[in-house]
Design an enzyme around this catalytic site. Structure first.
Site, PDB file in Angstrom:
ATOM      1  N   LYS A 121       0.815  -1.211   0.000  1.00 28.93           N
ATOM      2  CA  LYS A 121       0.000   0.000   0.000  1.00 28.93           C
ATOM      3  C   LYS A 121       0.847   1.258   0.000  1.00 28.93           C
ATOM      4  CE  LYS A 121      -3.031  -3.070   0.190  1.00 28.93           C
ATOM      5  NZ  LYS A 121      -2.051  -4.144   0.359  1.00 28.93           N
ATOM      6  N   SER A 468      -4.625 -11.477  -1.530  1.00 31.58           N
ATOM      7  CA  SER A 468      -3.213 -11.180  -1.714  1.00 31.58           C
ATOM      8  C   SER A 468      -2.841 -11.409  -3.176  1.00 31.58           C
ATOM      9  CB  SER A 468      -2.379 -12.107  -0.832  1.00 31.58           C
ATOM     10  OG  SER A 468      -1.039 -12.141  -1.250  1.00 31.58           O
TER      11      SER A 468
END
Length: 554
Positions: A121, A468
């Site tokens: 992120k 993921s």
């Protein structure tokens, strides 16, 4: 220069005095000032070495006649946050990272920026603030981790996650698992497959906001240090040429990134991050654009988790620019798009070639004729859902089965580990979206458990959360609208038949509309799971996954 407003003139004497308290000289203050956002910390393997990378970038800035000024920002390791409450904070950290850099750079008006991320992120957060601030800037990542080696095989973090299921099913001993965990992650860098961090670092090249090999040069290589020096030099040059992110981050550059994403078989999380970055640049990207490029872009690479190769293999094979060169021949790359080199894509690709055709296939002989990601639509996901078809076995590209419904990741993982899931089932995990989670957790624990049990070709998994980049199997995420908003996924009941048709881009709940209408009338909005602190505010502000989980403008 932009920095003049804090350093030039009689009235800025007190400001200069404060700079001199830190040891800066008049000569240094008269040069272009380059802010360096360093996300180094001792929490994340991808960031543990960033101080060395930043020191090299500073050297480059000084070589070019600029003055570097370093500041820090936060980061979350998705792997360490995985499978518990910590994962709720991962996606939410993206907005904080963007905001924190905006805050420092606005309070201290640098002439240019070097943004140094390396994990899931942090990379898109820095890209978002680059577009938002629109001052000369360049992305410099810390690079990928090398693959581990165990039992004469290349291994990575996902190998460890999936091994848990193997221990549960008796295929592996706990001693073997301990040996594997000691070898899977051999040193610094972001985990070595085409997971989210490496996908986003790769796309930094395709977007034109990073130098060649930024996405693939290994973290531990001298090449990474040389690249950092070049990035420092180029940051000063961007200031002198007055090249801004708005000159680079155009619709053409985002289309280049989506095309490369499809060719690489990248993480589904790019369907959150690219629209969010584009939003900051004033450009709209929706899920249908991903499908458009999936149809016309062949998958040229097969990297972990969907294939055998690691990031170091892709680097040796020619890297992201070699992929772009091959795609250019298919007409899906805009060659006239400007980049941080000051040149366009066509000029950057002149000396590029594929070195290993086993790793990067010719477009005429691809791994798959279509791209690695696809968006699905239907009555279960009216606003869309996303699957990484590059990591889905042929046997389960189309699947129809009964729903096994769980209202949290923890309950689903426990059910899978108790061997309650059978061949043919469709596992539904809901109330894990951006608002409902809150924070839209990744579901690597349950997907890895399914794979470890050997059910990844027989069981599908659906969620309004996300996966993921290391997930493989028929795992459909980002289902929108999410359950917390009363989306159709909130209406699914145990045993309902769900059909997934990845080639047809459809996902359907086979329940009569009258019954669904009755369930809608009876549905009640659940109380928020977290009411205070940052996540409490986040849940109130965040938008749908279909729009990149950005903050809603009010």
């Amino acid at each position: 220069m932009r920095s003049d407003i804090m350093k030039k003139g009689l009235e800025r004497s007190p400001h200069r005095s404060l700079f001199k308290a830190m040891g800066y000289t008049d000569e240094e203050l008269n040069r272009p000032i380059i802010g360096i956002a360093n996300s180094a910390n001792e929490l994340i393997p991808g960031h543990i070495h960033l101080d060395r990378v930043v020191e090299a970038a500073k050297a480059g800035v000084r070589m070019a006649g600029g003055t570097p000024m370093e500041f820090s920002t936060i980061g979350v390791c998705d792997g360490i946050a995985m499978g518990h409450e910590g994962m709720k904070y991962s996606l939410a950290s993206r907005e904080l990272i963007a905001d924190s850099i905006e805050l420092v750079t606005s309070a201290h008006p640098f002439d240019g920026l070097i943004l140094v991320p390396n994990c899931d992120k942090v990379i898109p957060g820095m890209m978002m603030t680059m577009a938002r601030l629109n001052i000369p800037a360049i992305i410099l990542s810390g690079g990928p981790m090398l693959a581990g080696r165990w039992n004469d095989c290349d291994v990575d973090l996902i190998t460890v996650f999936e091994a848990i299921g193997k221990v549960t099913s008796g295929q592996m001993s706990e001693q073997e698992l301990r040996e594997l965990e000691n070898q899977a992650c051999p040193g610094p860098g972001c985990c070595s497959g085409m997971f989210t961090a490496n996908t986003m670092n790769a796309l930094s090249e395709a977007l034109g906001i990073a130098l060649r090999d930024n996405g693939t040069a290994p973290a531990v290589s001298a090449e990474r240090i040389r690249l950092a020096k070049k990035a420092g030099i180029q940051a000063v040059e961007l200031v002198r040429q007055e090249i801004r992110p708005s000159d680079i981050l155009t619709e053409k550059s985002f289309e280049n990134a989506i095309a490369v994403d499809m060719a690489l078989g990248g993480s589904t999380n790019t369907t959150l991050h690219l629209p969010a970055i584009a939003h900051e640049a004033g450009i709209n990207i929706d899920l249908k654009k991903f499908n458009d490029f999936s149809e016309k872009t062949p998958q040229l690479c097969s990297l972990s988790p969907g294939g055998p190769h690691k990031m170091e293999d892709l680097h040796r094979a020619g890297g992201i620019h070699a992929v772009m060169r091959e795609l250019a021949g298919r007409g899906v790359i805009h060659l006239d798009a400007l980049t941080v080199t000051g040149k366009n894509v066509e000029e950057n690709l002149k000396d590029t070639r594929i070195i290993d055709h086993d790793v990067i296939h010719y477009a005429s002989y691809p791994y798959r004729p279509r791209g690695g990601l696809v968006a699905l639509f239907g009555n279960l996901a009216p606003s869309g859902a996303v699957v990484k078809q590059a990591a889905v076995a042929t046997e389960i590209m189309s699947h129809r089965g009964p729903a096994r419904v769980f209202d949290s990741e923890e309950s689903a993982t426990e059910g899978i580990r108790r061997r309650e899931i059978k061949k043919g089932d469709v596992v539904v995990i809901r109330y894990e979206g951006p608002k409902g989670g809150p924070g839209m957790r990744e579901m690597l624990a349950p997907t890895a458990a399914i794979a470890g049990l050997g059910l990844d070709k027989d069981v599908a998994l659906l969620t309004d959360g996300r996966f993921s980049g290391g997930t493989r199997g028929a795992c459909v995420g980002h289902i929108s609208p999410e359950a917390a908003e009363g989306g159709p996924i909130a209406l699914v009941e145990e045993g309902d038949i769900i059909e997934i048709d990845i080639p047809g881009k459809r996902i359907s709940l086979e329940v009569d509309q009258k019954i669904l209408d009755e369930r809608t009338r009876n549905w009640k909005e659940p109380p928020p799971k977290i009411k205070k602190g940052y996540l409490g505010r986040y849940a109130k502000l965040v938008s749908s996954a279909a729009t990149g989980a950005i903050f809603e403008e009010r």
